[in-house]
Design a protein around this motif. Structure first.
Motif, PDB file in Angstrom:
ATOM      1  N   TRP A   1       0.897  -1.245  -0.043  1.00 17.18           N
ATOM      2  CA  TRP A   1       0.083  -0.103   0.039  1.00 17.18           C
ATOM      3  C   TRP A   1       1.015   1.481   0.003  1.00 17.18           C
ATOM      4  O   TRP A   1       0.690   2.132  -0.952  1.00 17.18           O
ATOM      5  CB  TRP A   1      -0.759  -0.030   1.189  1.00 17.18           C
ATOM      6  CG  TRP A   1      -2.026   1.208   1.300  1.00 17.18           C
ATOM      7  CD1 TRP A   1      -1.390   2.279   1.612  1.00 17.18           C
ATOM      8  CD2 TRP A   1      -3.462   1.107   0.974  1.00 17.18           C
ATOM      9  NE1 TRP A   1      -2.956   3.108   1.791  1.00 17.18           N
ATOM     10  CE2 TRP A   1      -3.861   2.304   1.288  1.00 17.18           C
ATOM     11  CE3 TRP A   1      -4.033   0.044   0.781  1.00 17.18           C
ATOM     12  CZ2 TRP A   1      -5.230   2.727   1.303  1.00 17.18           C
ATOM     13  CZ3 TRP A   1      -5.511   0.370   0.485  1.00 17.18           C
ATOM     14  CH2 TRP A   1      -6.184   1.535   0.821  1.00 17.18           C
TER      15      TRP A   1
ATOM     16  N   LYS B   1       2.553   1.801  -3.295  1.00 16.85           N
ATOM     17  CA  LYS B   1       1.672   2.347  -4.353  1.00 16.85           C
ATOM     18  C   LYS B   1       1.189   3.633  -3.966  1.00 16.85           C
ATOM     19  O   LYS B   1       1.276   4.577  -4.969  1.00 16.85           O
ATOM     20  CB  LYS B   1       0.637   1.628  -4.503  1.00 16.85           C
ATOM     21  CG  LYS B   1      -0.100   1.795  -5.724  1.00 16.85           C
ATOM     22  CD  LYS B   1      -1.285   0.516  -6.056  1.00 16.85           C
ATOM     23  CE  LYS B   1      -1.899   0.657  -7.423  1.00 16.85           C
ATOM     24  NZ  LYS B   1      -2.556  -0.232  -7.844  1.00 16.85           N
ATOM     25  N   TRP B   2       0.845   4.182  -2.944  1.00 14.30           N
ATOM     26  CA  TRP B   2       0.229   5.406  -2.442  1.00 14.30           C
ATOM     27  C   TRP B   2       0.802   5.856  -1.154  1.00 14.30           C
ATOM     28  O   TRP B   2       0.387   5.776  -0.115  1.00 14.30           O
ATOM     29  CB  TRP B   2      -1.122   5.343  -2.113  1.00 14.30           C
ATOM     30  CG  TRP B   2      -1.924   4.645  -3.367  1.00 14.30           C
ATOM     31  CD1 TRP B   2      -1.919   5.297  -4.513  1.00 14.30           C
ATOM     32  CD2 TRP B   2      -2.787   3.491  -3.331  1.00 14.30           C
ATOM     33  NE1 TRP B   2      -2.868   4.420  -5.350  1.00 14.30           N
ATOM     34  CE2 TRP B   2      -3.569   3.541  -4.570  1.00 14.30           C
ATOM     35  CE3 TRP B   2      -2.857   2.585  -2.411  1.00 14.30           C
ATOM     36  CZ2 TRP B   2      -4.023   2.221  -4.952  1.00 14.30           C
ATOM     37  CZ3 TRP B   2      -3.985   1.649  -2.550  1.00 14.30           C
ATOM     38  CH2 TRP B   2      -4.471   1.415  -3.891  1.00 14.30           C
TER      39      TRP B   2
ATOM     40  N   LEU C   1      -1.498  10.908   1.065  1.00 14.23           N
ATOM     41  CA  LEU C   1      -2.653  11.056   0.960  1.00 14.23           C
ATOM     42  C   LEU C   1      -3.157  11.627  -0.354  1.00 14.23           C
ATOM     43  O   LEU C   1      -4.235  11.245  -0.790  1.00 14.23           O
ATOM     44  CB  LEU C   1      -3.190  12.123   2.047  1.00 14.23           C
ATOM     45  CG  LEU C   1      -3.257  11.667   3.636  1.00 14.23           C
ATOM     46  CD1 LEU C   1      -3.374  13.148   4.447  1.00 14.23           C
ATOM     47  CD2 LEU C   1      -4.206  10.593   3.712  1.00 14.23           C
TER      48      LEU C   1
ATOM     49  N   LEU D   1      -3.391   8.663  -2.513  1.00 13.55           N
ATOM     50  CA  LEU D   1      -4.429   7.762  -2.377  1.00 13.55           C
ATOM     51  C   LEU D   1      -5.825   8.456  -2.717  1.00 13.55           C
ATOM     52  O   LEU D   1      -6.514   7.706  -3.325  1.00 13.55           O
ATOM     53  CB  LEU D   1      -4.378   7.474  -0.771  1.00 13.55           C
ATOM     54  CG  LEU D   1      -5.613   6.707  -0.246  1.00 13.55           C
ATOM     55  CD1 LEU D   1      -5.792   5.271  -0.916  1.00 13.55           C
ATOM     56  CD2 LEU D   1      -5.577   6.387   1.202  1.00 13.55           C
TER      57      LEU D   1
ATOM     58  N   ALA E   1      -6.563   7.561  -6.386  1.00 11.85           N
ATOM     59  CA  ALA E   1      -6.874   6.356  -6.775  1.00 11.85           C
ATOM     60  C   ALA E   1      -8.187   5.898  -6.816  1.00 11.85           C
ATOM     61  O   ALA E   1      -9.091   6.784  -6.472  1.00 11.85           O
ATOM     62  CB  ALA E   1      -6.053   5.133  -5.722  1.00 11.85           C
TER      63      ALA E   1
ATOM     64  N   VAL F   1      -8.130   0.298  -5.159  1.00 11.46           N
ATOM     65  CA  VAL F   1      -7.860   0.174  -3.479  1.00 11.46           C
ATOM     66  C   VAL F   1      -8.594  -1.420  -3.237  1.00 11.46           C
ATOM     67  O   VAL F   1      -7.933  -2.033  -2.358  1.00 11.46           O
ATOM     68  CB  VAL F   1      -8.944   1.164  -2.885  1.00 11.46           C
ATOM     69  CG1 VAL F   1      -9.230   0.768  -1.259  1.00 11.46           C
ATOM     70  CG2 VAL F   1      -8.492   2.325  -2.868  1.00 11.46           C
TER      71      VAL F   1
ATOM     72  N   TRP G   1      -6.427  -4.648  -1.411  1.00  7.41           N
ATOM     73  CA  TRP G   1      -7.059  -4.969  -0.163  1.00  7.41           C
ATOM     74  C   TRP G   1      -7.517  -6.326  -0.383  1.00  7.41           C
ATOM     75  O   TRP G   1      -7.826  -7.063   0.937  1.00  7.41           O
ATOM     76  CB  TRP G   1      -8.109  -3.873   0.481  1.00  7.41           C
ATOM     77  CG  TRP G   1      -8.600  -3.951   1.481  1.00  7.41           C
ATOM     78  CD1 TRP G   1      -9.094  -4.944   2.265  1.00  7.41           C
ATOM     79  CD2 TRP G   1      -8.230  -2.852   2.684  1.00  7.41           C
ATOM     80  NE1 TRP G   1      -9.544  -4.587   3.694  1.00  7.41           N
ATOM     81  CE2 TRP G   1      -8.565  -3.430   4.054  1.00  7.41           C
ATOM     82  CE3 TRP G   1      -7.332  -1.712   2.726  1.00  7.41           C
ATOM     83  CZ2 TRP G   1      -8.283  -2.667   5.182  1.00  7.41           C
ATOM     84  CZ3 TRP G   1      -7.138  -1.176   3.763  1.00  7.41           C
ATOM     85  CH2 TRP G   1      -7.594  -1.366   4.957  1.00  7.41           C
TER      86      TRP G   1
ATOM     87  N   GLY H   1     -10.989  -0.430   3.612  1.00 13.04           N
ATOM     88  CA  GLY H   1     -10.423   0.360   2.550  1.00 13.04           C
ATOM     89  C   GLY H   1     -11.114   1.379   1.886  1.00 13.04           C
ATOM     90  O   GLY H   1     -10.570   2.536   1.504  1.00 13.04           O
TER      91      GLY H   1
ATOM     92  N   GLN I   1      -9.915   5.503   1.852  1.00 14.09           N
ATOM     93  CA  GLN I   1      -9.669   6.275   0.640  1.00 14.09           C
ATOM     94  C   GLN I   1     -10.608   7.621   0.821  1.00 14.09           C
ATOM     95  O   GLN I   1     -10.234   8.657   0.282  1.00 14.09           O
ATOM     96  CB  GLN I   1     -10.131   5.553  -0.655  1.00 14.09           C
ATOM     97  CG  GLN I   1      -9.564   6.432  -1.701  1.00 14.09           C
ATOM     98  CD  GLN I   1     -10.181   5.933  -2.961  1.00 14.09           C
ATOM     99  OE1 GLN I   1     -11.578   5.401  -2.972  1.00 14.09           O
ATOM    100  NE2 GLN I   1      -9.744   6.183  -3.956  1.00 14.09           N
TER     101      GLN I   1
ATOM    102  N   ALA J   1      -9.082  10.054   2.848  1.00 12.96           N
ATOM    103  CA  ALA J   1      -8.016  10.776   2.252  1.00 12.96           C
ATOM    104  C   ALA J   1      -8.530  11.732   1.458  1.00 12.96           C
ATOM    105  O   ALA J   1      -7.986  12.831   1.055  1.00 12.96           O
ATOM    106  CB  ALA J   1      -7.121   9.840   1.326  1.00 12.96           C
ATOM    107  N   ARG J   2      -9.610  11.565   0.584  1.00 14.41           N
ATOM    108  CA  ARG J   2     -10.227  12.334  -0.286  1.00 14.41           C
ATOM    109  C   ARG J   2     -10.799  13.720   0.313  1.00 14.41           C
ATOM    110  O   ARG J   2     -10.715  14.787   0.140  1.00 14.41           O
ATOM    111  CB  ARG J   2     -11.369  11.825  -1.136  1.00 14.41           C
ATOM    112  CG  ARG J   2     -10.589  10.956  -2.201  1.00 14.41           C
ATOM    113  CD  ARG J   2     -11.811  10.064  -3.113  1.00 14.41           C
ATOM    114  NE  ARG J   2     -11.215   9.517  -4.157  1.00 14.41           N
ATOM    115  CZ  ARG J   2     -12.117   8.761  -4.903  1.00 14.41           C
ATOM    116  NH1 ARG J   2     -13.299   8.672  -4.938  1.00 14.41           N
ATOM    117  NH2 ARG J   2     -11.401   7.945  -6.011  1.00 14.41           N
TER     118      ARG J   2
END
Length: 414
Positions: A17, A20-21, A24, A27, A30, A35, A39, A48, A52, A55-56
């Motif tokens: 994880w 890849k990200w 924040l 992620l 993505a 995700v 996961w 998961g 995300q 994070a958004r």
């Protein structure tokens, strides 16, 4: 990731994880599909999705700044509850706030001989009060991690390592065990029972003590604590699922997978076409129901008798005992997928395992491949009839397995 999942399981997922990200912002950009793919196999897939979403929200609404107190973390970020908020605030930002997870519950219940149902809201609130009172104000993150590690490695559910425990002198459960042993010893030698300790709880109806219906069990020792209400039996669910297979452009098998709804169990994951069955449905009726369901995907009638029964695959979710009744259906020619239905696609075996599929669906494919392997492998030949002539060393029959004696025998002259 560590909610409901052990560290050893999480490590590989966490490393992939973060590779890849790493931020924040990465992620937040993505897709949910990506995700879910990463996961896959970790379980509790809503974690998961919410991670995300959080994070958004931080990127789009909070100017890229994480909330820094347990109160704001819990209030502003989806999927962040009391425990996660306390862990982040204390470990990352140094807020003097406690944490209560399964390990901490076990440690505190044993330290204070709390025998009431540890999953009840009233007891959980008391444990949070204790955790907040105990936390080290100068090093809250270290203290909380140490408390959780104590429960994970020393004060374990079964066979706790009490002699190695750094707080054993404060543990009332251990003290009670020692008093029980001392009392048994005095009784054995005919000595009078000791005077009760004034600190022992002797008040009837104490909300923290074990209920009268579940008294102290001397054989359990400190593992009398914590106590939980009996778990509800998981509900049984039966689902018919079909491995639809065709030959791809290079001759390799391809499988049809469809996407589950965006909410509910295994939201957004991919699976073989499946249909929940009524309980106690006869096998013939199962076939008919599944055949009707598959017609929507194949675009043509499916005869129930064409479905080949593979067997049953059992998968246990936290609250569901799931039985998949697995069928297979090889298809000849191309099949046009209806775009009005749920998203679907044909995948190779390699693409299947790289997709966001649950562990249960991987079990289903494994059962299908195992059955196909049995059917393609040559059956055991019939035993040689008694008196049948064996091939000698000079036999020219290709592929014949020679006996050891024949192999070592010197070849005869032509």
């Amino acid at each position: 990731m560590l909610q409901q999942t052990q560290v050893a399981t999480v490590i590989d997922y966490y490393n992939r994880w973060m590779q890849k990200w790493p931020t924040l912002q990465a992620l937040a950009q993505a897709s949910l599909e990506e995700v879910n793919e990463l996961w896959a196999g970790l379980g509790y897939y809503s974690r998961g999705k919410r991670l995300q979403e959080a994070a958004r929200k931080v990127v789009s609404e909070l100017a890229g700044r994480m909330p820094r107190t347990a109160e704001d973390l819990q209030k502003l970020l989806p999927g962040v509850g009391r425990y996660t908020a306390g862990a982040i605030a204390s470990i990352s930002y140094g807020q003097a706030t406690g944490v209560v997870d399964g390990n901490v519950i076990r440690v505190l219940c044993r330290l204070r001989c709390i025998g009431a149902d540890s999953s009840s809201p009233a007891i959980i609130d008391r444990l949070w009060d204790m955790a907040n009172a105990l936390v080290d104000r100068s090093r809250p993150g270290d203290f909380n991690q140490a408390l959780m590690e104590l429960g994970a490695t020393v004060c374990v559910p079964k066979a706790p390592l009490c002699r190695e425990c750094p707080v054993k002198q404060h543990c009332r459960a251990r003290s009670r065990v020692e008093k029980e042993l001392a009392f048994a010893s005095r009784k054995l030698f005919g000595k009078p029972a000791p005077v009760p300790d004034v600190e022992d709880c002797g008040v009837g109806g104490c909300p923290l003590c074990p209920p009268a219906t579940e008294p102290w069990d001397s054989s359990l020792g400190v593992t009398n604590f914590p106590r939980k209400a009996a778990k509800k039996q998981p509900r049984a669910v039966r689902t018919a699922t079909c491995v639809l297979e065709r030959r791809g452009c290079h001759g390799a098998p391809e499988y049809l997978i469809v996407q589950r709804p965006s909410s509910g169990l295994l939201a957004g994951l991919w699976e073989f076409p499946s249909l929940t069955l009524a309980q106690d449905l006869q096998e013939e009726k199962q076939r008919e129901a599944l055949a009707d369901h598959l017609q929507a995907w194949t675009g043509q009638p499916v005869a129930a008798r064409s479905l080949r029964l593979i067997g049953e695959v059992i998968h246990i979710f936290s609250h569901i005992h799931q039985t998949y009744v697995v069928y297979s259906l090889p298809l000849d020619g191309d099949v046009t997928l209806d775009p009005a239905l749920s998203p679907s696609r044909w995948v190779t075996e390699e693409e299947f395992h790289a997709s966001a599929v649950s562990t249960a669906m991987k079990k289903v494919l494994k059962a299908h491949e195992k059955q196909r392997g049995k059917e393609s492998s040559p059956g055991k030949g019939s035993k040689r009839k008694r008196g049948a002539k064996m091939q000698g060393a000079g036999s020219t029959c290709p592929g014949t397995q020679l006996s050891l004696r024949a192999f070592l025998q010197a070849p005869t002259a032509p």
